[in-house]
Design an enzyme around this catalytic site. Structure first.
Site, PDB file in Angstrom:
ATOM      1  N   ASP A  79      63.835  77.025  48.726  1.00  0.00           N
ATOM      2  CA  ASP A  79      65.205  76.831  49.727  1.00  0.00           C
ATOM      3  C   ASP A  79      64.529  77.720  51.169  1.00  0.00           C
ATOM      4  OD1 ASP A  79      66.465  76.396  47.521  1.00  0.00           O
ATOM      5  OD2 ASP A  79      68.378  77.323  47.923  1.00  0.00           O
ATOM      6  N   LYS A 135      71.146  71.837  52.832  1.00  0.00           N
ATOM      7  CA  LYS A 135      72.212  72.907  52.091  1.00  0.00           C
ATOM      8  C   LYS A 135      72.640  73.707  53.464  1.00  0.00           C
ATOM      9  CE  LYS A 135      71.252  77.830  50.094  1.00  0.00           C
ATOM     10  NZ  LYS A 135      70.128  78.617  49.584  1.00  0.00           N
ATOM     11  N   LYS A 174      74.011  70.646  49.193  1.00  0.00           N
ATOM     12  CA  LYS A 174      74.098  72.248  48.354  1.00  0.00           C
ATOM     13  C   LYS A 174      74.917  72.900  49.348  1.00  0.00           C
ATOM     14  CE  LYS A 174      72.113  76.489  46.846  1.00  0.00           C
ATOM     15  NZ  LYS A 174      71.007  77.325  46.324  1.00  0.00           N
TER      16      LYS A 174
END
Lengths: 306, 294
Positions: free
Chosen positions: B131, B194, B230
């Protein structure tokens, strides 16, 4: 949703004063008291209260299990702070509730009249309710001294027992006493540092809603007392089974309901306290034991050298 | 180089209001709750994290509730890079990914060289997913190419690992910016986009997520390539999670209702999902007292 009124005092007075048209009275919407706010039931349902003498009626929220769920969430949130407040502070706040109730006497008397009491009965009930609040305000910083103990043990330990509030208490308020019974049940629960969710009497619900307004203007933190109106038949199972409720105070005489409460309470071993319908004005209706009913005893063994 | 797709803010909010009016009950609710559980990136990103806490979290990831072994495991565990090895070991033999936040998380304020090094190191430690955070300063200054180049470089450094690109929408000010950042990240090679690090407020919101889902949809229609989504941070209740699922279903269709394509980055959400699952099964409202904290 508006209350109908034909005997509203205010409207009458203004007319007598010579106004050409009668003023349209502004009547109170009876809502519920949850988390320090006055929402309507999420269900959108209502039931009607009709004064036994006729001529006056009001719509009250018929609360659903979701209203109860939300109220428990609010009570859980408020518990952390309320249980940690100093007993002295809780006493001051309870005394403040008494003061606010005293100032609103006329409104409560009016509602009790609508619920079928005579003026003398109504006035004495409100006065007794104020006194009861003062009584429990006095107990908040004293009951620990009465019930806590240093215990004798036969080894080198200092052993003592102290009280802690149970947590969130679900209160099924007396059906037959609109104000005094309600105050007598709620005051000891919160005096002991618990938060609560109350189901008001469905037959005599008016004072409960107005008591919410008194609590809201008395420094009682939002969520410590939550007051719902509706029917026991529908909500009893939720009140007794919710896993985030730590105690149930049941007022009433139905053997069937008591069995249901006790069975459901076993799910997470809730503390159960039973109160029969009674004359709440009598001296025995108050005392430190209703506070003790929702206290947990914590006993500590502290090693000491000899 | 980048075409700006304007976002109709009012339209987005009305769409969400309409979707939130959907009511999901009974069996459908139970299935949706289980699905949401299987989509979780169970996250712990505190500076005080210890190997012990991560092991505990991994145990919860494998079997979210001791009393209900039939429930699905979560999709991944998300930790700081120095705890990847611990998580990897704890999850051995289970099909749960380990995600590492890298690239000077949460700010990204470091040299590219260092950030790439950190990414390679995290992958080397065993991370299955990375991430990364984008350089919000550069993005807001209009240096879109620089942002894209950084993402491409990190993607390359990831090797086999999946790359999730955190836009940190709480710092992007407008939905137009969110859309543009999504487009840049997708074109530069993100496998997932995300919303947030969880360190900045506001974190994930429904409007921001809907805009990002639309970017994914448009890219899919143009190229046939699948990008995952996400939302992370601020999703603490099962009710909110179900609203997200409805939005995904209505924007991207049922094929996106899969842990390979949609994840929730959350820590407290797990317990609320469990609480609601037990409530659906027993009819009795539940208390957090009876679920493990981590």
């Amino acid at each position: 949703m508006r209350n109908k009124s034909e005997e509203n005092g205010m409207g009458g007075q203004i007319q007598e004063a010579g106004a050409e048209r009668a003023r349209i009275p502004v009547l109170k919407t009876y809502k519920i008291y949850v988390d320090g706010k006055f929402p309507r039931t999420e269900s959108g349902r209502y039931f009607q209260f009709k004064s036994p003498a006729g001529g006056w009626s009001a719509n009250l929220c018929e609360c659903s299990r979701k209203d109860f769920r939300d109220a428990v969430t609010a009570a859980r949130g408020a518990f952390a702070k309320w249980s940690k407040a100093t007993p002295f502070n809780r006493g001051q706040i309870l005394y403040r509730v008494a003061e606010m109730l005293e100032g609103r006497k006329a409104q409560f008397v009016e509602e009790l009249l609508h619920q079928g009491l005579t003026r003398a009965q109504a006035e004495s009930e409100v006065a007794a309710s104020v006194d009861r609040l003062v009584y429990y305000a006095g107990w908040t910083d004293k009951f620990q001294q009465v019930f806590s103990a240093v215990n004798p043990v036969a080894s080198s330990y200092f052993n003592f027992s102290v009280l802690e509030p149970t947590g969130v208490v679900a209160v099924l308020a007396p059906e037959e006493s609109s104000l005094l019974g309600l105050v007598s049940c709620v005051a000891p629960v919160i005096a002991g540092g618990n938060s609560c969710v109350v189901l008001a009497s469905s037959r005599l619900p008016l004072c409960a809603v107005t008591l919410g307004e008194v609590l809201n203007s008395s420094d009682v933190p939002g969520g410590v007392v939550n007051i719902l109106t509706g029917f026991r038949k529908e909500l009893l199972a939720q009140f007794s089974s919710h896993m985030d409720v730590n105690g149930v105070l049941y007022c009433g005489d139905s053997a069937e309901e008591i069995r249901k409460v006790q069975t459901d309470a076993a799910l997470n071993v809730k503390r159960v306290s039973l109160q029969p319908e009674q004359d709440w004005a009598k001296a025995e209706a108050q005392g430190p034991y209703p506070i003790l009913a929702f206290q947990e005893v914590k006993t500590t063994w502290h090693p000491i050298g000899n | 180089m980048y075409t700006l797709t304007p976002v109709d803010q009012v339209g987005i909010e009305e769409r969400i209001a309409r979707l939130n009016a959907r009511s999901i009950k009974k069996e459908a609710k139970l299935e949706a709750l289980k699905l949401a559980l299987s989509m979780l990136d169970l996250t712990t990103l505190d500076s005080k994290d210890t190997p012990g806490k991560v092991k505990q979290l991994c145990a919860k990831a494998i079997r979210p509730c001791e009393a209900m072994p039939e429930l699905p495991s979560v999709a991944a565990v998300c930790v700081y890079p120095n705890l990847v090895r611990v998580a990897k070991k704890a999850l051995q033999g289970h099909r749960i990914n380990v995600a590492a936040v890298a690239t000077a998380f949460p700010s990204g304020m470091s040299s590219l060289k260092f950030r790439l090094e950190e990414t390679r190191w995290a992958v080397n430690e065993g991370a299955d997913e990375i991430d990364m955070v984008v350089s919000r300063g550069k993005f807001l200054a209009g240096e879109y190419d620089a942002v894209a180049d950084e993402i491409s470089a990190v993607k390359e450094a990831c090797g086999k690992a999946h790359l999730k690109v955190i836009l940190e929408t709480g710092e992007l000010s407008t939905l137009d910016n969110v859309r543009l950042a999504s487009d840049i990240a997708i074109l530069a090679g993100a496998d997932f986009i995300k919303t947030s690090t969880g360190k900045i407020q506001p974190a994930a919101t429904l409007p921001v997520t809907l805009v990002m889902l639309q970017a994914i949809r448009d890219h899919y229609y143009r190229t046939g390539k699948v990008i995952g989504m996400k939302p992370a941070g601020g999703i603490a209740t099962a009710k909110l999670a179900l609203q997200y699922l409805v939005m995904v279903r209505e924007t991207l269709g049922e094929t996106w209702l899969h842990p390979d394509r949609f994840r929730f980055g959350a820590s407290t959400l797990a317990n609320d999902l469990l609480r609601q699952i037990v409530k659906e099964k027993t009819g009795v409202y539940q208390s957090l007292d009876y679920f493990s904290k981590d």
